[in-house]
Design a protein around this motif. Structure first.
Motif, mmCIF file in Angstrom:
data_model
loop_
_atom_site.group_PDB
_atom_site.id
_atom_site.type_symbol
_atom_site.label_atom_id
_atom_site.label_comp_id
_atom_site.label_asym_id
_atom_site.label_seq_id
_atom_site.Cartn_x
_atom_site.Cartn_y
_atom_site.Cartn_z
ATOM 1 N N GLY A 245 0.820 -1.209 0.000
ATOM 2 C CA GLY A 245 0.000 0.000 0.000
ATOM 3 C C GLY A 245 0.852 1.256 0.000
ATOM 4 O O GLY A 245 0.592 2.201 -0.751
ATOM 5 N N PHE A 246 1.869 1.274 0.851
ATOM 6 C CA PHE A 246 2.755 2.440 0.876
ATOM 7 C C PHE A 246 3.442 2.613 -0.473
ATOM 8 O O PHE A 246 3.450 3.701 -1.044
ATOM 9 C CB PHE A 246 3.806 2.287 1.983
ATOM 10 N N TRP A 247 4.015 1.526 -0.996
ATOM 11 C CA TRP A 247 4.825 1.607 -2.208
ATOM 12 C C TRP A 247 4.012 1.945 -3.446
ATOM 13 O O TRP A 247 4.466 2.682 -4.313
ATOM 14 C CB TRP A 247 5.575 0.294 -2.388
ATOM 15 N N THR A 248 2.802 1.406 -3.526
ATOM 16 C CA THR A 248 2.021 1.566 -4.759
ATOM 17 C C THR A 248 0.901 2.592 -4.673
ATOM 18 O O THR A 248 0.399 3.029 -5.706
ATOM 19 C CB THR A 248 1.417 0.224 -5.210
ATOM 20 N N GLU A 249 0.497 2.970 -3.470
ATOM 21 C CA GLU A 249 -0.600 3.923 -3.324
ATOM 22 C C GLU A 249 -0.121 5.272 -2.793
ATOM 23 O O GLU A 249 -0.556 6.315 -3.267
ATOM 24 C CB GLU A 249 -1.687 3.341 -2.423
ATOM 25 N N GLU A 250 0.768 5.243 -1.799
ATOM 26 C CA GLU A 250 1.274 6.507 -1.262
ATOM 27 C C GLU A 250 2.392 7.085 -2.125
ATOM 28 O O GLU A 250 2.583 8.300 -2.161
ATOM 29 C CB GLU A 250 1.765 6.319 0.175
ATOM 30 N N LEU A 251 3.124 6.220 -2.792
ATOM 31 C CA LEU A 251 4.187 6.662 -3.690
ATOM 32 C C LEU A 251 3.728 6.486 -5.127
ATOM 33 O O LEU A 251 2.876 5.658 -5.419
ATOM 34 C CB LEU A 251 5.467 5.849 -3.470
ATOM 35 N N SER A 252 4.344 7.218 -6.007
ATOM 36 C CA SER A 252 4.096 7.055 -7.439
ATOM 37 C C SER A 252 5.303 6.347 -8.048
ATOM 38 O O SER A 252 6.381 6.314 -7.444
ATOM 39 C CB SER A 252 3.904 8.415 -8.107
ATOM 40 N N PRO A 253 5.171 5.814 -9.253
ATOM 41 C CA PRO A 253 6.336 5.214 -9.902
ATOM 42 C C PRO A 253 7.527 6.170 -10.006
ATOM 43 O O PRO A 253 8.675 5.721 -9.955
ATOM 44 C CB PRO A 253 5.802 4.808 -11.278
ATOM 45 N N ASP A 254 7.286 7.450 -10.096
ATOM 46 C CA ASP A 254 8.393 8.411 -10.126
ATOM 47 C C ASP A 254 9.178 8.406 -8.815
ATOM 48 O O ASP A 254 10.372 8.714 -8.804
ATOM 49 C CB ASP A 254 7.887 9.826 -10.399
ATOM 50 N N ASP A 255 8.508 8.080 -7.711
ATOM 51 C CA ASP A 255 9.168 8.055 -6.402
ATOM 52 C C ASP A 255 10.054 6.823 -6.220
ATOM 53 O O ASP A 255 10.982 6.847 -5.405
ATOM 54 C CB ASP A 255 8.130 8.052 -5.271
ATOM 55 N N TRP A 256 9.757 5.744 -6.920
ATOM 56 C CA TRP A 256 10.430 4.464 -6.677
ATOM 57 C C TRP A 256 11.935 4.539 -6.838
ATOM 58 O O TRP A 256 12.664 3.823 -6.169
ATOM 59 C CB TRP A 256 9.866 3.383 -7.577
ATOM 60 N N TYR A 257 12.407 5.374 -7.731
ATOM 61 C CA TYR A 257 13.843 5.420 -7.999
ATOM 62 C C TYR A 257 14.432 6.803 -7.744
ATOM 63 O O TYR A 257 15.558 7.083 -8.147
ATOM 64 C CB TYR A 257 14.119 4.975 -9.445
ATOM 65 N N ARG A 258 13.683 7.628 -7.062
ATOM 66 C CA ARG A 258 14.127 8.991 -6.783
ATOM 67 C C ARG A 258 14.954 9.014 -5.503
ATOM 68 O O ARG A 258 14.592 8.415 -4.506
ATOM 69 C CB ARG A 258 12.884 9.880 -6.626
ATOM 70 N N GLN A 259 16.080 9.703 -5.547
ATOM 71 C CA GLN A 259 16.892 9.869 -4.351
ATOM 72 C C GLN A 259 16.416 11.120 -3.634
ATOM 73 O O GLN A 259 16.524 12.228 -4.152
ATOM 74 C CB GLN A 259 18.361 9.986 -4.718
ATOM 75 N N ASP A 260 15.867 10.923 -2.438
ATOM 76 C CA ASP A 260 15.290 12.025 -1.681
ATOM 77 C C ASP A 260 15.434 11.701 -0.199
ATOM 78 O O ASP A 260 14.906 10.689 0.268
ATOM 79 C CB ASP A 260 13.812 12.190 -2.075
ATOM 80 N N ASP A 261 16.143 12.530 0.533
ATOM 81 C CA ASP A 261 16.405 12.263 1.949
ATOM 82 C C ASP A 261 15.125 12.150 2.765
ATOM 83 O O ASP A 261 15.014 11.295 3.648
ATOM 84 C CB ASP A 261 17.305 13.344 2.545
#
Length: 191
Positions: free
Chosen positions: A11-27
């Motif tokens: 749920g967190f990975w696929t609903e709270e995040l978008s595919p753009d977030d999956w590989y984004r480096q963000d502290d």
């Protein structure tokens, strides 16, 4: 210690995040993942039997051990410490056809542990699976880039520093010359 459920991870990975977030480096994102899932990651080996019994459970285990680990421990050797577990879970899931029970683009997480491997056999298998089981040209491009690096160096030079490995002169030239981004540009130019 709070252990999350497979649905919490998915749920967190696929609903709270978008595919753009999956590989984004963000502290801030890395902190969020660490705060929410580190306790669960610490007991991932204990979860293998139960979570690995279903397609969605395996998906959650793969996200936790192959993706979230890289966020939670970015810049540390521990980021790769559950890669072996993720590969074992992937290989067991593929035998059972679990990957085919999950739709694109999330299906890629069944193949990424192979793509993150430093062995040619796993690299070839990742490319083949993405080519045969997904309609995802960009995902395939990244798999081909990973395979190219392993074919060239036998390992991922961008992991050398954090893993305490000494880079060869060819690896240092690769790192100085744009590394992964340069490989992607080269493969895109080839078509």
């Amino acid at each position: 210690m709070t252990t999350r459920t497979p649905q919490d991870v998915i749920g967190f990975w696929t609903e709270e995040l978008s595919p753009d977030d999956w590989y984004r480096q963000d502290d801030a994102l890395d902190d969020r993942i660490r705060d929410g899932f580190f306790d669960t990651w610490q007991v991932a080996h204990d979860l293998y039997r139960t979570w690995g019994a279903t397609a969605r459970g395996t998906l959650a285990l793969l996200i936790l051990t192959d993706q979230m680990s890289r966020n939670m421990m970015r810049g540390q050797a521990r980021a790769f410490s559950t890669d072996g577990l993720a590969r074992a879970a992937t290989k067991a899931a593929l035998v059972r056809g679990f990957d085919l029970a999950i739709d694109d683009p999330v299906r890629q997480f069944f193949y990424l542990p192979l793509e993150h491997s430093e062995t040619m056999q796993d690299q070839d298998r990742a490319v083949r699976l993405i080519l045969m089981r997904m309609d995802a040209p960009e995902t395939l491009l990244h798999a081909r880039a990973h395979r190219h690096i392993i074919r060239t160096f036998g390992r991922f030079p961008f992991r050398n520093a954090v893993l305490g490995r000494t880079s060869t002169s060819a690896e240092q030239a690769f790192l100085d010359g744009g590394a992964y981004g340069a490989v992607l540009r080269e493969l895109r130019a080839e078509g």
